[in-house]
Design an enzyme around this catalytic site. Structure first.
Site, mmCIF file in Angstrom:
data_model
loop_
_atom_site.group_PDB
_atom_site.id
_atom_site.type_symbol
_atom_site.label_atom_id
_atom_site.label_comp_id
_atom_site.label_asym_id
_atom_site.label_seq_id
_atom_site.Cartn_x
_atom_site.Cartn_y
_atom_site.Cartn_z
ATOM 1 N N ASP A 40 0.793 -1.228 0.000
ATOM 2 C CA ASP A 40 0.000 0.000 0.000
ATOM 3 C C ASP A 40 0.830 1.286 0.000
ATOM 4 O O ASP A 40 1.751 1.434 0.811
ATOM 5 C CB ASP A 40 -0.887 0.062 1.240
ATOM 6 C CG ASP A 40 -1.742 -1.181 1.430
ATOM 7 O OD1 ASP A 40 -1.710 -2.058 0.558
ATOM 8 O OD2 ASP A 40 -2.412 -1.261 2.470
ATOM 9 N N GLU A 240 -10.735 -1.889 3.756
ATOM 10 C CA GLU A 240 -9.428 -1.375 4.152
ATOM 11 C C GLU A 240 -9.148 -0.045 3.457
ATOM 12 O O GLU A 240 -9.832 0.351 2.505
ATOM 13 C CB GLU A 240 -8.323 -2.376 3.779
ATOM 14 C CG GLU A 240 -8.442 -3.729 4.438
ATOM 15 C CD GLU A 240 -7.308 -4.661 4.057
ATOM 16 O OE1 GLU A 240 -6.789 -5.325 4.960
ATOM 17 O OE2 GLU A 240 -6.940 -4.731 2.863
#
Length: 691
Positions: A40, A240
């Site tokens: 990420d 998320e």
């Protein structure tokens, strides 16, 4: 003068070691680290004319682990320099690897509300999730448990080069009491300054609850919960990496909407067993986000269907299913969902076998079905071998598998669809196979129906391809400017892609806008950095065909990276029109095009000739809805790099991102049409390397 200003970026880059950046599959104009694993993007912040990008990073290897915050910086979003690790799990205050640094965000505390500023310095503040790896009492005297996720902060007083963790961490120990059992799934804070209320706002995910919590603070240290949002649209996996930001509609500063982006894994549109990013459009009052009614979609269920099987029988024989293995002599328990447990129902994962339907004639365009656990895809050529561990529903024609879908480990049961319009009139059967005896080793299948209607859209997807996840945007830019970037990989196979010494890259940065397209307000995106510095102006090819009949036109060039613009109109008998990239001598290629019958653009990597044995979920065709413009023109912008392709359709209302791993020898380009098209225009610009 700060340390950051005294050291040159080139010198800092040398600290982490530059590589040749010419390895097989190495991106040439997308960010990838010199070595090791990334996922990420984190802490995106624009400060003193530089774009800072942090990211999930393993300092010691190219698989997930030892998660820290890596750091890179750019002047133009194209050329990146790696900096020293910002938050290092081996140097956690509570001891090496006792705290891992999960995803989060960063802000410029220009008002010095945090109190971290020293002698008038403006601090950068990172807000992130701390994952604790053991039961312990922290230096702040707070007690945490193994696996606990809490929200923490760190600050920098030298423009992001070095970071100090707040001695009072974590600033949010756990979720509200109503969700106290979710302490292991409370993560990924996105923080921004809300000028209208003169306070900071945090959005953070309750992953398994499919819920976003909202907090506010005056100093980034003390936080008060103000609201929540969820659980709607795509909810079959964990939520998320949320992000919340305002954008004007069609550039009108008097018509401001708020966009909430949320990652989901598993349960995405391209690969249900993998990850993707959805979005919502609505309003925000400083405390609560409220989605507009049009952004909330109904759960996708079939329309105008004929039920083939609903499992409301007492035996498989009564349903005309032939069992093998542990399912012989068994039967469904009634209801609308069949779970393939065998005789040893106390240990169903250990039971293996199959169920095969009687033959039927395909008369409808779609076969649709509910499928749940578990994710073990079919492996071509593995039947009857120890490698055959599939848990799938397969469609067979003449004894050959022509469609195959596996379930979602850890996800709920959901509707999926096969387009069988090309098989109408043929005799087929359906086979359910459970060959897995390990964990996640059973199969759930619900109703099976036949219909001529596609499944409705279940979510507003930021990107319809398989390789765009955890998208987040830069803080510190002007209010009307929103630039985002995503992790160009997928959790379905991310740790196994065939790259070394690095693994994973970032997407091209994208400028996000809201526009009214076809009567609906939609998120649109276009590549943000101008690629012209890498393209040297003159096109490699610039072609125009007034009319194009079915066939292929091979172009006299070979390319591994290119920026292409393709536009065309429907002819008298339109079918598919597009471009084949990285084509080999056997004709296999990455096909990018448009299907007039379904009004969808697509990326087809199903005919890959390279070794994709790392995952049977990797090959596939990915579609995104795209209507022709008011003049009937279809427009595709295609960015090809050494191991990826990104396609932007129309104004950018649809995007597809997919990794590719083609042999170096496959460099041909051709234009194709399976029907008729006219006014076909193609421009191909070479894209050089940033390294």
């Amino acid at each position: 003068m700060s340390l950051l200003s005294r050291l040159s970026w080139a010198a800092l880059f040398a600290l982490v070691g530059a590589d040749s950046y010419k390895e097989p599959f190495r991106p040439q104009y997308h960010f990838s680290p010199a070595k090791n694993w990334i996922n990420d993007p984190n802490g995106l912040v624009f400060h003193k004319d530089k774009y800072h990008m942090f990211y999930q990073y393993n300092p010691t290897g190219n698989v997930w682990g030892n998660i820290s915050w890596g750091h890179a910086v750019s002047d133009d979003l194209l050329h990146w320099s790696e900096l020293p690790i910002a938050l290092d799990a081996f140097q956690a205050p509570s001891g090496p690897l006792t705290e891992l640094y999960f995803s989060g965000s960063a802000v410029v505390d220009s008002g010095r509300s945090s109190g971290f500023g020293n002698k008038g310095q403006t601090p950068l503040v990172a807000v992130y999730t701390s994952l604790y790896t053991q039961d312990m009492t922290l230096p702040s005297n707070q007690t945490v448990r193994n696996g606990q996720q809490s929200q923490s902060i760190a600050y920098s007083l030298d423009d992001g080069l070095t970071w100090s963790e707040y001695e009072g961490n974590p600033v949010i120990l756990g979720p509200p009491s109503a969700y106290s059992d979710q302490y292991q799934n409370f993560r990924d804070p996105f923080v921004f300054w809300y000028a209208a209320g003169q306070h900071w706002v945090m959005v953070v995910s309750l992953a398994q609850e499919h819920r976003i919590l909202l907090y506010k603070s005056s100093d980034l240290k003390e936080w008060t919960i103000t609201g929540d949002f969820g659980s709607v649209n795509a909810v079959s996996g964990a939520w998320e990496c949320p992000g919340l930001f305002p954008l004007p509609v069609d550039g009108n500063d008097h018509d401001i909407k708020w966009v909430l982006m949320v990652g989901i894994n598993p349960g995405a549109v391209a690969i249900p067993q993998g990850s993707g990013t959805q979005y919502f459009i609505g309003t925000f009052d400083g405390s609560n986000f409220t989605a507009d009614p049009g952004t909330i979609l109904s759960s996708p269920v079939p329309a105008h269907y004929t039920v083939y099987e609903d499992w409301n029988k007492t035996s498989f024989a009564a349903s005309s299913w032939t069992p093998t293995g542990d399912f012989v002599g068994e039967g469904p328990e009634g209801g609308t969902v069949l779970t393939l447990w065998g005789k040893s129902k106390g240990d169903g994962d250990g039971d293996i076998g199959s169920l095969t339907s009687s033959n039927f004639t395909i008369t409808s365009k779609y076969v649709q079905f509910q499928i749940g656990c578990c994710s073990n895809p079919a492996i071509v050529g593995a039947y009857g071998t120890p490698q055959d561990i599939e848990t799938t529903i397969n469609l067979l024609v003449s004894g050959e598998v022509v469609r195959s879908t596996t379930g979602v480990s850890g996800g709920g049961i959901t509707w999926r669809s096969w387009d069988v319009s090309d098989l109408v009139g043929q005799t087929a059967s359906i086979r359910l196979i459970d060959s897995s005896s390990g964990g996640w080793g059973h199969l759930q299948v619900g109703e099976i129906v036949f219909t001529d209607s596609p499944l409705p859209q279940e979510a507003n997807w930021v990107d319809w391809g398989p390789d765009f996840y955890a998208a987040t945007s830069w803080n510190g830019l002007a209010d009307e400017t929103r630039i985002a970037i995503g992790w160009m990989n997928n959790w379905a196979y991310g740790t196994d892609i065939p790259t070394s010494p690095w693994r994973s890259a970032m997407s091209i940065p994208r400028k996000l806008e809201l526009k009214n397209v076809q009567g609906k307000t939609q998120l649109v995106q276009q590549p943000q950095p101008r690629l012209s510095p890498l393209e040297q102006g003159k096109p490699l090819q610039q072609r125009f065909w007034k009319n194009m009949s079915p066939g292929n036109i091979t172009l006299p060039l070979s390319v591994k990276s290119v920026d292409a613009e393709l536009t065309f109109h429907a002819g008298k008998n339109p079918k598919e029109t597009g471009i084949s990239l990285r084509q080999g001598s056997d004709g296999a290629a990455i096909r990018v095009g448009y299907d007039f019958a379904t009004a969808q653009m697509f990326v087809d990597r199903s005919a890959e000739t390279q070794d994709v044995s790392f995952s049977n979920l990797f090959p596939g065709i990915y579609y995104a809805p795209l209507s022709a413009d008011h003049d009937g023109m279809v427009k595709l912008r295609i960015l090809l790099d050494w191991s990826s392709v990104e396609v932007f359709g129309g104004l950018g209302e649809s995007a597809i991102t997919a990794q590719i791993f083609r042999p170096d020898s496959d460099l041909a380009v051709s234009v194709f049409s399976t029907g008729d098209a006219h006014s076909v225009s193609l421009k191909l610009y070479p894209v050089g390397s940033v390294w």
